[in-house]
Design an enzyme around this catalytic site. Structure first.
Site, PDB file in Angstrom:
ATOM      1  N   ARG A 172      -4.178   1.352   8.262  1.00 31.58           N
ATOM      2  CA  ARG A 172      -3.355   0.749   7.210  1.00 31.58           C
ATOM      3  C   ARG A 172      -3.422  -0.774   7.149  1.00 31.58           C
ATOM      4  O   ARG A 172      -3.503  -1.347   6.055  1.00 31.58           O
ATOM      5  CB  ARG A 172      -1.898   1.195   7.394  1.00 31.58           C
ATOM      6  N   ASP A 189       3.829  -0.366   5.681  1.00 24.68           N
ATOM      7  CA  ASP A 189       2.405  -0.714   5.785  1.00 24.68           C
ATOM      8  C   ASP A 189       1.507   0.134   4.881  1.00 24.68           C
ATOM      9  O   ASP A 189       0.293  -0.037   4.879  1.00 24.68           O
ATOM     10  CB  ASP A 189       1.938  -0.637   7.248  1.00 24.68           C
ATOM     11  N   ASP A 190       2.104   1.043   4.093  1.00 25.57           N
ATOM     12  CA  ASP A 190       1.301   1.794   3.113  1.00 25.57           C
ATOM     13  C   ASP A 190       1.636   1.330   1.689  1.00 25.57           C
ATOM     14  O   ASP A 190       1.576   2.094   0.739  1.00 25.57           O
ATOM     15  CB  ASP A 190       1.498   3.313   3.274  1.00 25.57           C
ATOM     16  N   ASP A 213      16.319   1.546   6.136  1.00 27.03           N
ATOM     17  CA  ASP A 213      16.535   1.131   4.741  1.00 27.03           C
ATOM     18  C   ASP A 213      17.916   1.556   4.229  1.00 27.03           C
ATOM     19  O   ASP A 213      18.555   0.826   3.455  1.00 27.03           O
ATOM     20  CB  ASP A 213      15.402   1.609   3.809  1.00 27.03           C
ATOM     21  N   HIS A 228       5.654   6.116  -2.439  1.00 25.02           N
ATOM     22  CA  HIS A 228       4.957   7.393  -2.624  1.00 25.02           C
ATOM     23  C   HIS A 228       5.932   8.560  -2.760  1.00 25.02           C
ATOM     24  O   HIS A 228       5.522   9.706  -2.776  1.00 25.02           O
ATOM     25  CB  HIS A 228       3.928   7.626  -1.513  1.00 25.02           C
TER      26      HIS A 228
END
Ligand code: UDP
Ligand code: MN
Length: 297
Positions: free
Chosen positions: A29, A122-123, A209, A233
């Site tokens: 990544r 990191d994606d 989060d 995603h």
């Protein structure tokens, strides 16, 4: 500008970009980030991980931060019951590890004195100029929490202080990226900096989060401003149309049980670019060195 802003306009240097990662993703990544949007925000971006990686750290100009959050675990043969217990333990360990990372991210940001704290997984692909033009519309001296929820409703949890009662709050999905103004970050400090983020996270027993949302919406009574141009995603990414790409701030990708959730765009072959982020980068920034061989119509 939303709210009066007599300040100098926000520049890239006023933004702290913080990427959460883990050792096993350093190659897959982080190298992908390096080959794409990272070139547009080298000095502003920091990576928070859980292990040393001298070579990567050197390539990132010393911006790889080892949070020392996770510790190793031993593997034993386990009975089924024990496996369930361990799963539970691992889940809480992961939660604790991730919120520890967030605590370190916040401390670094505080020290940087920048106007904005933006967190990414990191994606995530960050459209750097778009992020900048977004943040220029908001006054960092006011309280702003910008992001995108993945739920269609506020998160409901039981209120530990008032048994039988529930509390509800919105939170921005970490995987879509979110930004917090300095004014708001300062107000969060009693709950979020100096190790207190983990204490808060343990109180509600939710991922990092959600904890951010809990602190801002529930404890501080400020509201999340929904930015539709952030995409994790958890959304169907193929729905984003080609002509809309330039306007979006973040993108992501995922693969769950063999099923890909990626942007539906032409460009490099699927073998060369399974996540589609290299192609996205070349659509947005065609003059980049990496885009010399980009197939164009
Ligand atoms: N992550 C982490 N430690 C772990 C697993 C994941 O810091 O043990 C980070 C990962 O690098 C990413 C975020 O948590 O930034 C979300 O992980 P991932 O995309 O693998 O899972 P998701 O929650 O999106 O399904
Ligand atoms: Mn993810």
């Amino acid at each position: 500008i939303i709210g009066t802003n007599k300040e100098t306009p926000t520049t890239l240097r006023d933004i702290f970009i913080s990427v959460k990662t883990t050792s096993k993703y350093h190659v897959s990544r982080i190298r992908l980030i390096q080959k794409t949007w990272y070139a547009l925000a080298r000095d502003e971006t920091y990576f928070f991980t859980d292990g040393d990686d001298k070579e990567l750290n050197k390539d990132l100009g010393g911006h790889l931060v080892n949070t020392n959050c996770t510790t190793g675990h031993s593997r034993r043969a386990l009975s089924c019951k024990m496996a369930v217990e361990i799963d539970f333990y691992m889940a809480s360990r992961k939660r604790r590890a991730l919120s520890c990372k967030m605590a370190v991210e916040i401390n670094f940001y505080m020290a940087s004195r920048k106007r904005w704290f933006c967190h990414l997984d990191d994606d995530v692909y960050l459209n750097v100029p778009r992020l900048l033009s977004l943040l220029q519309k908001y006054n960092h001296k006011q309280d702003w929490y910008l992001g995108k929820p993945s739920l269609r409703h506020p998160l409901e949890v039981i209120d530990r202080e008032n048994p039988g009662m529930k509390i509800a709050f919105w939170f921005a999905t970490g995987g879509a990226g979110f930004c917090i103004s300095r004014s708001l970050a300062l107000k969060m400090a009693p709950y979020a900096s100096g190790g207190r983020f983990m204490t808060t996270a343990e109180q509600i027993r939710l991922p990092d989060d959600c904890t951010i949302g809990y602190i801002i919406e529930h404890l501080l009574k400020r509201h999340l401003t929904i930015i539709d141009q952030f995409h994790s995603h958890l959304e169907a990414l193929y729905l984003i149309k080609r002509h809309q790409l330039e306007k979006q701030v973040t993108f992501s990708y995922s693969k769950y049980s063999g099923k890909l959730n990626v942007l539906n765009i032409d460009g490099f072959s699927v073998e060369e670019d399974p996540t589609r982020l290299k192609s996205l980068h070349c659509i947005l920034f065609p003059t980049f060195h990496e885009c010399q061989d980009f197939p164009r119509e």
